[in-house]
Design a protein around this motif. Structure first.
Motif, PDB file in Angstrom:
ATOM      1  N   GLN A 167      14.885 -19.329  -4.525  1.00  0.00           N
ATOM      2  CA  GLN A 167      16.186 -19.337  -3.866  1.00  0.00           C
ATOM      3  C   GLN A 167      16.539 -17.989  -3.245  1.00  0.00           C
ATOM      4  N   TYR A 168      15.822 -16.946  -3.609  1.00  0.00           N
ATOM      5  CA  TYR A 168      16.191 -15.603  -3.147  1.00  0.00           C
ATOM      6  C   TYR A 168      16.197 -15.531  -1.624  1.00  0.00           C
ATOM      7  N   GLY A 169      17.273 -14.985  -1.076  1.00  0.00           N
ATOM      8  CA  GLY A 169      17.382 -14.805   0.358  1.00  0.00           C
ATOM      9  C   GLY A 169      17.886 -16.030   1.094  1.00  0.00           C
ATOM     10  N   ARG A 170      18.051 -17.160   0.418  1.00  0.00           N
ATOM     11  CA  ARG A 170      18.571 -18.353   1.068  1.00  0.00           C
ATOM     12  C   ARG A 170      20.103 -18.319   1.085  1.00  0.00           C
ATOM     13  N   GLN A 171      20.671 -19.204   1.880  1.00  0.00           N
ATOM     14  CA  GLN A 171      22.119 -19.211   2.047  1.00  0.00           C
ATOM     15  C   GLN A 171      22.788 -20.116   1.018  1.00  0.00           C
ATOM     16  N   LEU A 172      23.712 -19.543   0.278  1.00  0.00           N
ATOM     17  CA  LEU A 172      24.474 -20.310  -0.697  1.00  0.00           C
ATOM     18  C   LEU A 172      25.434 -21.244   0.037  1.00  0.00           C
ATOM     19  N   ALA A 173      25.468 -22.501  -0.342  1.00  0.00           N
ATOM     20  CA  ALA A 173      26.411 -23.439   0.275  1.00  0.00           C
ATOM     21  C   ALA A 173      27.824 -23.048  -0.141  1.00  0.00           C
ATOM     22  N   HIS A 174      28.689 -22.850   0.823  1.00  0.00           N
ATOM     23  CA  HIS A 174      30.069 -22.490   0.497  1.00  0.00           C
ATOM     24  C   HIS A 174      31.014 -22.853   1.638  1.00  0.00           C
ATOM     25  N   ILE A 175      32.273 -23.026   1.269  1.00  0.00           N
ATOM     26  CA  ILE A 175      33.334 -23.351   2.224  1.00  0.00           C
ATOM     27  C   ILE A 175      34.393 -22.264   2.122  1.00  0.00           C
ATOM     28  N   PRO A 176      34.731 -21.568   3.207  1.00  0.00           N
ATOM     29  CA  PRO A 176      35.800 -20.566   3.151  1.00  0.00           C
ATOM     30  C   PRO A 176      37.110 -21.199   2.667  1.00  0.00           C
ATOM     31  N   LEU A 177      37.804 -20.474   1.781  1.00  0.00           N
ATOM     32  CA  LEU A 177      39.052 -20.988   1.216  1.00  0.00           C
ATOM     33  C   LEU A 177      40.253 -20.217   1.735  1.00  0.00           C
ATOM     34  N   VAL A 178      40.361 -18.937   1.387  1.00  0.00           N
ATOM     35  CA  VAL A 178      41.458 -18.083   1.845  1.00  0.00           C
ATOM     36  C   VAL A 178      41.064 -16.639   1.576  1.00  0.00           C
ATOM     37  N   ALA A 179      41.502 -15.721   2.448  1.00  0.00           N
ATOM     38  CA  ALA A 179      41.134 -14.309   2.336  1.00  0.00           C
ATOM     39  C   ALA A 179      39.610 -14.223   2.212  1.00  0.00           C
ATOM     40  N   ASP A 180      39.089 -13.521   1.185  1.00  0.00           N
ATOM     41  CA  ASP A 180      37.627 -13.456   1.063  1.00  0.00           C
ATOM     42  C   ASP A 180      37.122 -14.414  -0.009  1.00  0.00           C
ATOM     43  N   LEU A 181      37.932 -15.407  -0.369  1.00  0.00           N
ATOM     44  CA  LEU A 181      37.534 -16.398  -1.364  1.00  0.00           C
ATOM     45  C   LEU A 181      36.893 -17.617  -0.698  1.00  0.00           C
ATOM     46  N   SER A 182      35.881 -18.151  -1.350  1.00  0.00           N
ATOM     47  CA  SER A 182      35.211 -19.363  -0.883  1.00  0.00           C
ATOM     48  C   SER A 182      34.988 -20.308  -2.056  1.00  0.00           C
ATOM     49  N   ILE A 183      34.733 -21.567  -1.716  1.00  0.00           N
ATOM     50  CA  ILE A 183      34.361 -22.569  -2.713  1.00  0.00           C
ATOM     51  C   ILE A 183      32.840 -22.686  -2.691  1.00  0.00           C
ATOM     52  N   VAL A 184      32.215 -22.501  -3.854  1.00  0.00           N
ATOM     53  CA  VAL A 184      30.784 -22.759  -3.998  1.00  0.00           C
ATOM     54  C   VAL A 184      30.626 -23.954  -4.933  1.00  0.00           C
ATOM     55  N   PHE A 185      29.399 -24.408  -5.096  1.00  0.00           N
ATOM     56  CA  PHE A 185      29.165 -25.622  -5.875  1.00  0.00           C
ATOM     57  C   PHE A 185      28.262 -25.317  -7.058  1.00  0.00           C
ATOM     58  N   ALA A 186      28.843 -25.426  -8.240  1.00  0.00           N
ATOM     59  CA  ALA A 186      28.101 -25.173  -9.468  1.00  0.00           C
ATOM     60  C   ALA A 186      27.426 -26.453  -9.932  1.00  0.00           C
ATOM     61  N   LEU A 187      26.230 -26.289 -10.467  1.00  0.00           N
ATOM     62  CA  LEU A 187      25.535 -27.369 -11.160  1.00  0.00           C
ATOM     63  C   LEU A 187      25.556 -26.989 -12.627  1.00  0.00           C
ATOM     64  N   ASP A 188      26.447 -27.643 -13.366  1.00  0.00           N
ATOM     65  CA  ASP A 188      26.819 -27.197 -14.708  1.00  0.00           C
ATOM     66  C   ASP A 188      26.243 -28.110 -15.782  1.00  0.00           C
ATOM     67  N   THR A 189      25.585 -27.519 -16.764  1.00  0.00           N
ATOM     68  CA  THR A 189      25.177 -28.232 -17.976  1.00  0.00           C
ATOM     69  C   THR A 189      25.712 -27.423 -19.156  1.00  0.00           C
ATOM     70  N   PRO A 190      25.665 -27.956 -20.369  1.00  0.00           N
ATOM     71  CA  PRO A 190      26.188 -27.194 -21.513  1.00  0.00           C
ATOM     72  C   PRO A 190      25.517 -25.840 -21.714  1.00  0.00           C
ATOM     73  N   HIS A 191      24.297 -25.656 -21.217  1.00  0.00           N
ATOM     74  CA  HIS A 191      23.579 -24.420 -21.511  1.00  0.00           C
ATOM     75  C   HIS A 191      23.163 -23.640 -20.271  1.00  0.00           C
ATOM     76  N   HIS A 192      23.515 -24.122 -19.105  1.00  0.00           N
ATOM     77  CA  HIS A 192      22.983 -23.494 -17.894  1.00  0.00           C
ATOM     78  C   HIS A 192      23.900 -23.791 -16.712  1.00  0.00           C
ATOM     79  N   MET A 193      24.027 -22.814 -15.817  1.00  0.00           N
ATOM     80  CA  MET A 193      24.789 -23.019 -14.593  1.00  0.00           C
ATOM     81  C   MET A 193      24.001 -22.452 -13.423  1.00  0.00           C
ATOM     82  N   SER A 194      23.801 -23.254 -12.401  1.00  0.00           N
ATOM     83  CA  SER A 194      23.181 -22.773 -11.169  1.00  0.00           C
ATOM     84  C   SER A 194      24.089 -23.169 -10.018  1.00  0.00           C
TER      85      SER A 194
END
Length: 198
Positions: free
Chosen positions: A38-65
């Motif tokens: 994944q290094y150097g690739r573009q993180l999927a995100h949507i601008p929200l406000v100011a310098d904040l954006s929404i990203v998408f977490a893939l969440d499990t009890p022991h890991h988040m990507s």
């Protein structure tokens, strides 16, 4: 194996840049949970406000990507980031029943699990009836686990909230923004001191 839950997370621009440009030796650390592919690739995100954006977490009890642009197809046949966002919002709604709202001199503090507290502002219309405001919401999204809603009609509360945010922002873990925000026409915008009651 537990299937990851797709959830929206609010991040600032410096966090996004760190994830996309972290040196190799840091990249696979538990802090980022990104892989060498994944290094150097573009993180999927949507601008929200100011310098904040929404990203998408893939969440499990022991890991988040996090979802990168080339992974959007896993969630949307058309690679439609808005469709992915709607899926993530629907999943976030499952946090509403367990959400705790506590009144304090600074306003209402919203808590779900310390990971997605800030994200709950994306569902404000779904729970705003649980708080009593005379004016507009004045919102501090100071950190991942800190979401506070003050009342635009309460000048002292806004003053105290602004000072609180400025005091803790430099050292708070998982910081997001030192600004205050409001919601107008269902859109987050920066709350200006000029609009505060005197």
């Amino acid at each position: 194996e537990v299937r990851p839950l797709l959830l929206p997370a609010i991040k600032n621009q410096s966090w996004i840049e760190r994830v996309q440009h972290t040196p190799q030796q840091e990249k696979d650390s538990s802090f980022f949970h990104t892989t060498s592919q994944q290094y150097g690739r573009q993180l999927a995100h949507i601008p929200l406000v100011a310098d904040l954006s929404i990203v998408f977490a893939l969440d499990t009890p022991h890991h988040m990507s996090y979802v990168f642009n080339e992974q959007l197809h896993d969630f949307s046949a058309a690679d439609d980031i808005q469709e992915v966002y709607q899926q993530a919002l629907e999943n976030l709604k499952t946090h509403i029943p367990g959400m705790k709202i506590k009144a304090s001199p600074l306003g209402y503090t919203v808590h779900v699990d310390s990971n997605y507290d800030a994200s709950m502002i994306l569902l404000y219309d779904q729970w705003k009836e649980r708080i009593a405001l005379r004016g507009d919401p004045v919102i501090a999204i100071v950190a991942r686990g800190t979401l506070i809603i003050a009342d635009s009609d309460n000048a002292k509360q806004i003053h105290d909230l602004r000072k609180f945010v400025q005091d803790i922002f430099p050292t708070v873990a998982y910081s997001l923004s030192p600004l205050l925000f409001t919601i107008k026409d269902e859109q987050l915008s920066i709350f200006s001191a000029d609009t505060a009651p005197s």
